[in-house]
Design a protein around this motif. Sequence first.
Motif, PDB file in Angstrom:
ATOM      1  N   VAL A 141     -10.314  -3.755 -11.112  1.00  0.00           N
ATOM      2  CA  VAL A 141     -10.610  -2.699 -10.147  1.00  0.00           C
ATOM      3  C   VAL A 141      -9.500  -1.644 -10.105  1.00  0.00           C
ATOM      4  CG1 VAL A 141     -11.142  -2.208  -7.741  1.00  0.00           C
ATOM      5  CG2 VAL A 141     -11.807  -4.403  -8.732  1.00  0.00           C
ATOM      6  N   PHE A 142      -9.892  -0.404 -10.336  1.00  0.00           N
ATOM      7  CA  PHE A 142      -8.972   0.706 -10.104  1.00  0.00           C
ATOM      8  C   PHE A 142      -8.999   1.047  -8.626  1.00  0.00           C
ATOM      9  CE2 PHE A 142     -10.103   2.024 -14.569  1.00  0.00           C
ATOM     10  CZ  PHE A 142      -8.845   1.834 -15.091  1.00  0.00           C
ATOM     11  N   LEU A 143      -7.842   1.052  -7.990  1.00  0.00           N
ATOM     12  CA  LEU A 143      -7.811   1.500  -6.607  1.00  0.00           C
ATOM     13  C   LEU A 143      -7.343   2.945  -6.561  1.00  0.00           C
ATOM     14  CD1 LEU A 143      -8.150   0.979  -3.634  1.00  0.00           C
ATOM     15  CD2 LEU A 143      -5.812   0.165  -3.530  1.00  0.00           C
ATOM     16  N   VAL A 179      -4.515   3.101 -11.824  1.00  0.00           N
ATOM     17  CA  VAL A 179      -3.836   1.859 -11.455  1.00  0.00           C
ATOM     18  C   VAL A 179      -4.832   0.753 -11.108  1.00  0.00           C
ATOM     19  CG1 VAL A 179      -2.160   0.822  -9.902  1.00  0.00           C
ATOM     20  CG2 VAL A 179      -1.961   3.242 -10.491  1.00  0.00           C
ATOM     21  N   PHE A 180      -4.714  -0.368 -11.808  1.00  0.00           N
ATOM     22  CA  PHE A 180      -5.452  -1.566 -11.415  1.00  0.00           C
ATOM     23  C   PHE A 180      -4.691  -2.270 -10.306  1.00  0.00           C
ATOM     24  CE2 PHE A 180      -6.907  -1.612 -15.984  1.00  0.00           C
ATOM     25  CZ  PHE A 180      -8.239  -1.368 -15.708  1.00  0.00           C
ATOM     26  N   SER A 240     -12.687  -7.726  -5.446  1.00  0.00           N
ATOM     27  CA  SER A 240     -11.918  -8.286  -6.544  1.00  0.00           C
ATOM     28  C   SER A 240     -12.302  -9.736  -6.795  1.00  0.00           C
ATOM     29  CB  SER A 240     -10.440  -8.174  -6.196  1.00  0.00           C
ATOM     30  OG  SER A 240      -9.651  -8.451  -7.306  1.00  0.00           O
ATOM     31  N   LEU A 293       0.784  -1.216   0.000  1.00  0.00           N
ATOM     32  CA  LEU A 293       0.000   0.000   0.000  1.00  0.00           C
ATOM     33  C   LEU A 293       0.822   1.275   0.000  1.00  0.00           C
ATOM     34  CD1 LEU A 293      -3.369  -0.496   1.726  1.00  0.00           C
ATOM     35  CD2 LEU A 293      -2.827   0.204  -0.578  1.00  0.00           C
ATOM     36  N   ARG A 313      -6.102  -0.796   6.136  1.00  0.00           N
ATOM     37  CA  ARG A 313      -6.511  -1.751   7.152  1.00  0.00           C
ATOM     38  C   ARG A 313      -7.923  -2.239   6.894  1.00  0.00           C
ATOM     39  NH1 ARG A 313      -6.660   0.069  12.810  1.00  0.00           N
ATOM     40  NH2 ARG A 313      -7.900  -1.447  13.953  1.00  0.00           N
ATOM     41  N   MET A 348       1.913   1.436  -3.493  1.00  0.00           N
ATOM     42  CA  MET A 348       0.782   1.841  -4.325  1.00  0.00           C
ATOM     43  C   MET A 348       0.562   3.336  -4.241  1.00  0.00           C
ATOM     44  SD  MET A 348      -2.252   0.860  -5.803  1.00  0.00           S
ATOM     45  CE  MET A 348      -3.457   2.019  -6.430  1.00  0.00           C
ATOM     46  N   MET A 370     -11.337  -4.730  -0.547  1.00  0.00           N
ATOM     47  CA  MET A 370     -10.835  -4.822  -1.915  1.00  0.00           C
ATOM     48  C   MET A 370     -10.707  -6.275  -2.342  1.00  0.00           C
ATOM     49  SD  MET A 370      -8.944  -3.275  -4.467  1.00  0.00           S
ATOM     50  CE  MET A 370      -8.344  -4.167  -5.898  1.00  0.00           C
ATOM     51  N   SER A 371     -10.180  -7.047  -1.422  1.00  0.00           N
ATOM     52  CA  SER A 371      -9.986  -8.453  -1.714  1.00  0.00           C
ATOM     53  C   SER A 371     -11.319  -9.129  -2.024  1.00  0.00           C
ATOM     54  CB  SER A 371      -9.291  -9.078  -0.506  1.00  0.00           C
ATOM     55  OG  SER A 371      -9.330 -10.452  -0.583  1.00  0.00           O
ATOM     56  N   LEU A 426      -8.350  -2.966   2.379  1.00  0.00           N
ATOM     57  CA  LEU A 426      -7.774  -4.093   1.664  1.00  0.00           C
ATOM     58  C   LEU A 426      -8.571  -5.380   1.768  1.00  0.00           C
ATOM     59  CD1 LEU A 426      -3.973  -3.810   1.458  1.00  0.00           C
ATOM     60  CD2 LEU A 426      -5.665  -3.944  -0.333  1.00  0.00           C
ATOM     61  N   TRP A 458      -8.035  -7.854  13.902  1.00  0.00           N
ATOM     62  CA  TRP A 458      -6.849  -7.519  13.117  1.00  0.00           C
ATOM     63  C   TRP A 458      -5.789  -8.538  13.479  1.00  0.00           C
ATOM     64  CZ3 TRP A 458      -3.669  -2.373  13.550  1.00  0.00           C
ATOM     65  CH2 TRP A 458      -2.918  -2.217  12.381  1.00  0.00           C
ATOM     66  N   GLU A 459      -5.603  -9.497  12.586  1.00  0.00           N
ATOM     67  CA  GLU A 459      -4.873 -10.700  12.980  1.00  0.00           C
ATOM     68  C   GLU A 459      -3.490 -10.406  13.525  1.00  0.00           C
ATOM     69  OE1 GLU A 459      -5.074 -13.792  10.121  1.00  0.00           O
ATOM     70  OE2 GLU A 459      -7.264 -13.730  10.085  1.00  0.00           O
ATOM     71  N   ILE A 460      -2.859  -9.428  12.931  1.00  0.00           N
ATOM     72  CA  ILE A 460      -1.491  -9.149  13.334  1.00  0.00           C
ATOM     73  C   ILE A 460      -1.429  -8.735  14.802  1.00  0.00           C
ATOM     74  CG2 ILE A 460      -1.417  -6.690  12.784  1.00  0.00           C
ATOM     75  CD1 ILE A 460       1.123  -9.145  11.496  1.00  0.00           C
ATOM     76  N   THR A 503      -5.444   5.118   3.938  1.00  0.00           N
ATOM     77  CA  THR A 503      -4.083   4.996   3.412  1.00  0.00           C
ATOM     78  C   THR A 503      -3.434   3.660   3.750  1.00  0.00           C
ATOM     79  OG1 THR A 503      -3.876   7.338   3.833  1.00  0.00           O
ATOM     80  CG2 THR A 503      -1.875   6.159   3.250  1.00  0.00           C
ATOM     81  N   TYR A 504      -3.647   3.222   4.992  1.00  0.00           N
ATOM     82  CA  TYR A 504      -2.974   1.997   5.380  1.00  0.00           C
ATOM     83  C   TYR A 504      -3.706   0.748   4.944  1.00  0.00           C
ATOM     84  CZ  TYR A 504       0.955   3.949   7.619  1.00  0.00           C
ATOM     85  OH  TYR A 504       2.141   4.576   7.829  1.00  0.00           O
ATOM     86  N   ASN A 547      -6.650   6.033  -3.928  1.00  0.00           N
ATOM     87  CA  ASN A 547      -6.567   6.566  -2.584  1.00  0.00           C
ATOM     88  C   ASN A 547      -6.626   8.080  -2.667  1.00  0.00           C
ATOM     89  OD1 ASN A 547      -6.037   7.304  -0.006  1.00  0.00           O
ATOM     90  ND2 ASN A 547      -4.015   6.372   0.098  1.00  0.00           N
TER      91      ASN A 547
END
Lengths: 347, 347
Positions: free
Chosen positions: B105-107, A105-106, B95, A88, B85, A91, B91-92, B88, B286-288, B82-83, B109
Amino acid sequence: MASDDQAVPVFPKPVTLRDVAARAGVSVATASKALNDQGRMTAETRERIRETARSLGFRPNSLAQSLLRRRSFTVGLLTNDTYGRFSLPLMSGISDALVDAGVSVFLCNVEEDPRLGQLHVEAMLDKRVDGIIATGKRIDRHLPVDLSDLRVPVIYAFTQPDPDAIAFVSDDAGGARLAVEHFCRLGRRRIAHVSGPASFAVVPSRAQAYRDVLEEHGLPAMEPLLGSWSEAWGHEAVARLFDGGAEKPDAVFCGNDQIARGVIDALRERGLGVPNDVGVIGFDNWEIVAEATRPPLTSVDMNLAALGREAGLTLLSLVGGKPAAPGIRKLPCRLVVRQSCGHPMDG
Amino acid sequence: MASDDQAVPVFPKPVTLRDVAARAGVSVATASKALNDQGRMTAETRERIRETARSLGFRPNSLAQSLLRRRSFTVGLLTNDTYGRFSLPLMSGISDALVDAGVSVFLCNVEEDPRLGQLHVEAMLDKRVDGIIATGKRIDRHLPVDLSDLRVPVIYAFTQPDPDAIAFVSDDAGGARLAVEHFCRLGRRRIAHVSGPASFAVVPSRAQAYRDVLEEHGLPAMEPLLGSWSEAWGHEAVARLFDGGAEKPDAVFCGNDQIARGVIDALRERGLGVPNDVGVIGFDNWEIVAEATRPPLTSVDMNLAALGREAGLTLLSLVGGKPAAPGIRKLPCRLVVRQSCGHPMDG
DNA sequence: CGATTAAGGGAAAACCTTTTCCCAGCTAAG
DNA sequence: CTTAGCTGGGAAAAGGTTTTCCCTTAATCG
């Protein structure tokens, strides 16, 4: 059924160049030239057409332009970094570099799935992307896709490139030097290194830089402690470093911020003060972690956004037909100093 | 100069339908029909054309198709996260839902910058995206862009929609119920709630659910402790909960995982065992973070990927012309049980 | 055997813009 | 008055595909 119709919003037909031309009483050719500052016509005609276009809200159809110019003003970003921890910022830099050129950007997350990778790459190629940037969560691994012999330029960023490709990576060894040299400058004498698994290419490379710097400063190097990338390993490493009878370190350079976090917590649990008794520096500068440690963590930042910018600009120039030498370009890291590394010890 | 030429890679001309037709000895019309299973021709002709296309590696030019069909098979994802969190996972899911339909998909930010937002939206509109999904890092805030009256359908996911728009959000209150009910089921009697700033819409909504569940179970509700989303606040909240003379909680439901982490660490520092003395549940999964706490954190997952899937599929059906009722759809959360919440207390 | 009909395939328009050429009209030079 | 040259603007092709309509040929029916 028919009464449902009102529920489906009807979108107005986009206005085309034809519409503008008709409204302005000229041919589409002239209209096009007026809007693109081409061809010859009276200033008055040009302005009239422009005004018409403005008032109609005309926006040229990018698809038609792309078809003609054989250039779609899109690029693809391929990644397998699901959480986007590395992708990210990258990106963001890419997008930054490209948005002003009108390039979108895709983003394609291919996980570790070759089929998914293939699918995404084909979709992008069919859409005539101008180029592709490949990235990943690990600098020494390939994406599960074959990007050689594509019909478009490819740039690798923060991931293992094909031979003869253009790649941007962060200068890991340089980043490690930054950290260790900072400790030296601060007057730390026994600097330990705790890092991730040796199977990651960055691990030996940072470890070597660690040894080099210590040698340059005439300080003793300790054997780097290699484990996993986790907090838990940071804890364990502290136990190993401080339980034995050997001389205790006064600084720990960690391979990532999670390890550093584990180290800091473990030190506190042992009653050792950070940074007074032991200084700690991490790697990645993952702000969410670095700012949550007590005290806040000094960390090496890989400048991923800048790396993304470079990659984006290079791709752009490649698309523009300018040649670029294949090879790996290392971009410098940057030390973000917070409080965990301490101040100069004597003053 | 001329000798530089060898350095710039030359990409082969893509093969067009024309090439296929010529090679197969038919017209482009017939070739098109053969490949699209349309029109009438002998099976033999059809197969011959297909075989020719395959052998030439023909891939239809998506731009030309899009131009004709007025459908680009692209959508835009607009975010200010931005990050990534939240974006994504979303998005996943998006997509995932779209890639099989050939949609990319255009991302974009947009940060908090209206100019950037405008720029991205115009770029996407010019590229004739089929639709736009707007998301953000905060469910009760608008993106810095105006998406009303666009020429394409818009769907909101995990962000504040325009009125009369279609939006998908997670069922925060439901998620909170899940957590508190789990505590009740486990036999906890004094359940506290530590959350973020009251200015976030999710905070009062989760707090209300917390109160409701306790009331339903005839348990005492404590006043929710509202602060920031940080670990530090988790620490402080523990001090407030356990320093006073009041009866101590045996469970804490936290507004996010970082607070939960702070709570767990603070409890350990006080010699209180998690989960035996005090159970802890977080929010966001948040797995991390959730996997780094000791013990691993039980947390409410907002199912963002599923939310993304829904949003993607809905957008697709909207693009296909099917009407959809405006309004907000709440998708259920899911409790991911790890160890911090403990087992049933009596058995 | 003549007339329908169906089957196989092609020509051309359409999508929207850019760009190359060309033409008509005018001015200035000879 | 003729010719060259310039000026403003338009026609048409190109980019690659899809789709509608049409034409030709062969087959079927009476």
